[in-house]
Design a protein around this motif. Structure first.
Motif, PDB file in Angstrom:
ATOM      1  N   ASN A 179      50.931  38.868  33.241  1.00  0.00           N
ATOM      2  CA  ASN A 179      50.915  39.429  31.889  1.00  0.00           C
ATOM      3  C   ASN A 179      50.532  40.901  31.989  1.00  0.00           C
ATOM      4  O   ASN A 179      49.819  41.289  32.923  1.00  0.00           O
ATOM      5  N   PRO A 180      50.938  41.719  31.008  1.00  0.00           N
ATOM      6  CA  PRO A 180      50.523  43.127  31.048  1.00  0.00           C
ATOM      7  C   PRO A 180      49.016  43.297  31.181  1.00  0.00           C
ATOM      8  O   PRO A 180      48.564  44.246  31.822  1.00  0.00           O
ATOM      9  N   VAL A 181      48.232  42.370  30.633  1.00  0.00           N
ATOM     10  CA  VAL A 181      46.776  42.500  30.745  1.00  0.00           C
ATOM     11  C   VAL A 181      46.316  42.454  32.202  1.00  0.00           C
ATOM     12  O   VAL A 181      45.331  43.101  32.569  1.00  0.00           O
ATOM     13  N   ASP A 182      47.041  41.734  33.073  1.00  0.00           N
ATOM     14  CA  ASP A 182      46.678  41.711  34.491  1.00  0.00           C
ATOM     15  C   ASP A 182      46.806  43.108  35.095  1.00  0.00           C
ATOM     16  O   ASP A 182      45.980  43.516  35.911  1.00  0.00           O
ATOM     17  N   ALA A 183      47.855  43.810  34.705  1.00  0.00           N
ATOM     18  CA  ALA A 183      48.085  45.158  35.231  1.00  0.00           C
ATOM     19  C   ALA A 183      47.079  46.154  34.647  1.00  0.00           C
ATOM     20  O   ALA A 183      46.549  47.009  35.362  1.00  0.00           O
ATOM     21  N   LYS A 184      46.802  46.023  33.352  1.00  0.00           N
ATOM     22  CA  LYS A 184      45.848  46.934  32.700  1.00  0.00           C
ATOM     23  C   LYS A 184      44.437  46.715  33.262  1.00  0.00           C
ATOM     24  O   LYS A 184      43.694  47.664  33.483  1.00  0.00           O
ATOM     25  N   ARG A 185      44.103  45.461  33.472  1.00  0.00           N
ATOM     26  CA  ARG A 185      42.784  45.135  34.049  1.00  0.00           C
ATOM     27  C   ARG A 185      42.684  45.696  35.465  1.00  0.00           C
ATOM     28  O   ARG A 185      41.676  46.300  35.835  1.00  0.00           O
ATOM     29  N   ARG A 186      43.728  45.485  36.267  1.00  0.00           N
ATOM     30  CA  ARG A 186      43.745  45.982  37.644  1.00  0.00           C
ATOM     31  C   ARG A 186      43.628  47.512  37.678  1.00  0.00           C
ATOM     32  O   ARG A 186      43.038  48.099  38.585  1.00  0.00           O
ATOM     33  N   ALA A 187      44.207  48.170  36.658  1.00  0.00           N
ATOM     34  CA  ALA A 187      44.142  49.637  36.569  1.00  0.00           C
ATOM     35  C   ALA A 187      42.757  50.116  36.127  1.00  0.00           C
ATOM     36  O   ALA A 187      42.501  51.318  36.105  1.00  0.00           O
ATOM     37  N   GLY A 188      41.891  49.190  35.747  1.00  0.00           N
ATOM     38  CA  GLY A 188      40.517  49.556  35.398  1.00  0.00           C
ATOM     39  C   GLY A 188      40.312  49.846  33.922  1.00  0.00           C
ATOM     40  O   GLY A 188      39.269  50.371  33.524  1.00  0.00           O
ATOM     41  N   LYS A 189      41.297  49.438  33.103  1.00  0.00           N
ATOM     42  CA  LYS A 189      41.213  49.750  31.669  1.00  0.00           C
ATOM     43  C   LYS A 189      40.087  49.000  30.959  1.00  0.00           C
ATOM     44  O   LYS A 189      39.619  49.419  29.907  1.00  0.00           O
ATOM     45  N   PHE A 190      39.672  47.882  31.511  1.00  0.00           N
ATOM     46  CA  PHE A 190      38.645  47.065  30.838  1.00  0.00           C
ATOM     47  C   PHE A 190      37.368  46.976  31.668  1.00  0.00           C
ATOM     48  O   PHE A 190      36.621  45.997  31.574  1.00  0.00           O
ATOM     49  N   GLN A 191      37.124  47.996  32.478  1.00  0.00           N
ATOM     50  CA  GLN A 191      35.982  47.974  33.405  1.00  0.00           C
ATOM     51  C   GLN A 191      34.665  47.613  32.742  1.00  0.00           C
ATOM     52  O   GLN A 191      33.838  46.910  33.324  1.00  0.00           O
ATOM     53  N   ALA A 192      34.468  48.129  31.519  1.00  0.00           N
ATOM     54  CA  ALA A 192      33.175  47.953  30.850  1.00  0.00           C
ATOM     55  C   ALA A 192      32.844  46.477  30.617  1.00  0.00           C
ATOM     56  O   ALA A 192      31.674  46.096  30.613  1.00  0.00           O
ATOM     57  N   THR A 193      33.875  45.661  30.444  1.00  0.00           N
ATOM     58  CA  THR A 193      33.636  44.245  30.122  1.00  0.00           C
ATOM     59  C   THR A 193      34.239  43.303  31.160  1.00  0.00           C
ATOM     60  O   THR A 193      34.308  42.090  30.953  1.00  0.00           O
ATOM     61  N   ASP A 194      34.713  43.865  32.265  1.00  0.00           N
ATOM     62  CA  ASP A 194      35.373  43.060  33.297  1.00  0.00           C
ATOM     63  C   ASP A 194      34.332  42.318  34.141  1.00  0.00           C
ATOM     64  O   ASP A 194      33.147  42.665  34.134  1.00  0.00           O
ATOM     65  N   SER A 195      34.802  41.318  34.889  1.00  0.00           N
ATOM     66  CA  SER A 195      33.955  40.678  35.902  1.00  0.00           C
ATOM     67  C   SER A 195      33.835  41.653  37.075  1.00  0.00           C
ATOM     68  O   SER A 195      34.649  42.562  37.214  1.00  0.00           O
ATOM     69  N   PRO A 196      32.821  41.458  37.940  1.00  0.00           N
ATOM     70  CA  PRO A 196      32.673  42.381  39.067  1.00  0.00           C
ATOM     71  C   PRO A 196      33.804  42.263  40.086  1.00  0.00           C
ATOM     72  O   PRO A 196      34.405  41.192  40.230  1.00  0.00           O
TER      73      PRO A 196
END
Ligand code: NDP
Length: 331
Positions: free
Chosen positions: A64-81
């Motif tokens: 999903n696009p969210v996988d790519a956005k997450r991998r790009a660091g877009k959700f760092q503040a709330t991401d898992s480590p």
């Protein structure tokens, strides 16, 4: 699949337990970045199973696009480590159940979106792996008649489609415009609007080569965005679902009192944004539509991509030109 295969042998009735190794193959990244940060780890740790979780042997996963956005660091503040095994969508076979699990047993074929909230503390050990641990409340039975590839293509996109239409309050006999009708979310939104919500009219946008697909999914009106600006057309809609990021234009074509659900990009009032939540029983309620064929998974014809080609699959998804879902299988 191991279990299904062994079920025919006489020993199977007494020995249902599948051997689960301590290590597995998984795609992983140790730092945020483009698709090149992904590496295939041959000795990743098989996740532990919580009391409310099952361990699934993954047969197919979807991007999903969210996988790519997450991998790009877009959700760092709330991401898992980090490091992260990416992936939300999967279908597979239950190989282990936690002590409190009631609805599933070993050997059950399931599908689902493995993190309840994709942006808030998503699982560190995702679906792009041989095994993934998932709360039973996030899972549903794999719809009868759908293979693992088809089932894996659905959870995040179909729940987004469903929650978008529900929150926008689409009612029977109303009209809807779907911006981005040929993508993973849009292709399911058109179908749910007509088949589940009873929309009287569904319009959708795509580029020229994808207009026939929109019609085949049930769109009454297919708008070619390379030739026409939807916001300049006279028609107004009760509901607009924006899967492109055109919230400013979307509000120009909604009827007074109507709703505009914005999945990405800036929100212009009265539009509203929401983020999908994973919910197994809600997914289960869609199963009859999937089992009857009223709602069909749409798999991008360039796939499914084998597990060795996850980088290529991500790069393709990130062109923004995928048709329906990009699926990874076999795993
Ligand atoms: P996809 O990658 O599947 O979308 C690709 C499709 O978008 C292509 O078929 C393409 O068609 C179409 N498209 C691109 N530009 C336009 C345009 N200008 N007009 C019409 N169609 C266009 O993405 P998804 O459907 O999975 O997701 C869509 C967006 O929604 C993403 O940004 C995603 O992150 C977001 N999203 C948000 C969620 C939430 O909870 N808020 C949940 C799920 C997704 P063509 O080749 O014809 O241009």
């Amino acid at each position: 699949r191991c279990i299904a295969a062994s079920a025919s042998s006489p020993a199977a009735a007494t020995k249902a337990t599948t051997e689960v190794p301590a290590q597995m193959k998984a795609w992983v990244y140790d730092a945020y970045g483009d698709a090149s940060v992904l590496r295939l780890d041959g000795a990743a740790t098989v996740p532990a199973v919580g009391e409310d979780q099952v361990l699934v042997k993954v047969a197919a996963a979807a991007l999903n696009p969210v996988d790519a956005k997450r991998r790009a660091g877009k959700f760092q503040a709330t991401d898992s480590p980090l490091p992260t095994v990416p992936g939300y969508d999967m279908a597979g076979v239950v190989v282990k159940v936690g002590s409190q699990v009631k609805s599933f047993k070993e050997g059950d074929e399931v599908y689902g979106m493995i993190s309840e909230k994709p942006l808030e503390g998503p699982k560190q050990s995702g679906s792009l792996a041989e095994y993934t641990a998932v709360e039973e409340k996030l899972l549903a039975r794999k719809p009868a008649g759908l293979d693992f590839v088809q089932a894996a293509s659905l959870p995040l996109a179909v729940q987004t489609a469903n929650q978008g239409l529900e929150r926008a309050g689409l009612g029977a006999g109303q009209s809807v415009l779907v911006l981005g009708g040929a993508g993973g979310v849009g292709s399911l939104t058109i179908q749910l609007a007509k088949q589940v919500y009873g929309a009287s009219k569904a319009a959708a946008t795509a580029s020229t080569a994808k207009l026939d697909l929109l019609k085949s999914l049930g769109a009454d009106v297919a708008i070619d965005y390379t030739k026409e600006n939807f916001e300049d057309l006279p028609e107004k809609y009760d509901v607009v679902i924006d899967a492109v990021g055109q919230g400013d234009k979307a509000v120009k074509v909604v009827k007074e009192g109507g709703s505009v659900a914005v999945l990405t990009g800036a929100v212009t009032p009265p539009g509203f944004r929401f983020v999908v939540t994973s919910n197994g029983s809600a997914l289960e309620k869609l199963n009859p539509y999937l089992e009857s064929g009223k709602v069909k998974p749409v798999i991008d014809p360039k796939g499914p991509f084998p597990f060795s080609q996850v980088v290529e699959a991500f790069s393709y998804l990130e062109t923004g030109r995928a048709t329906g879902k990009v699926v990874i299988s076999p795993i």
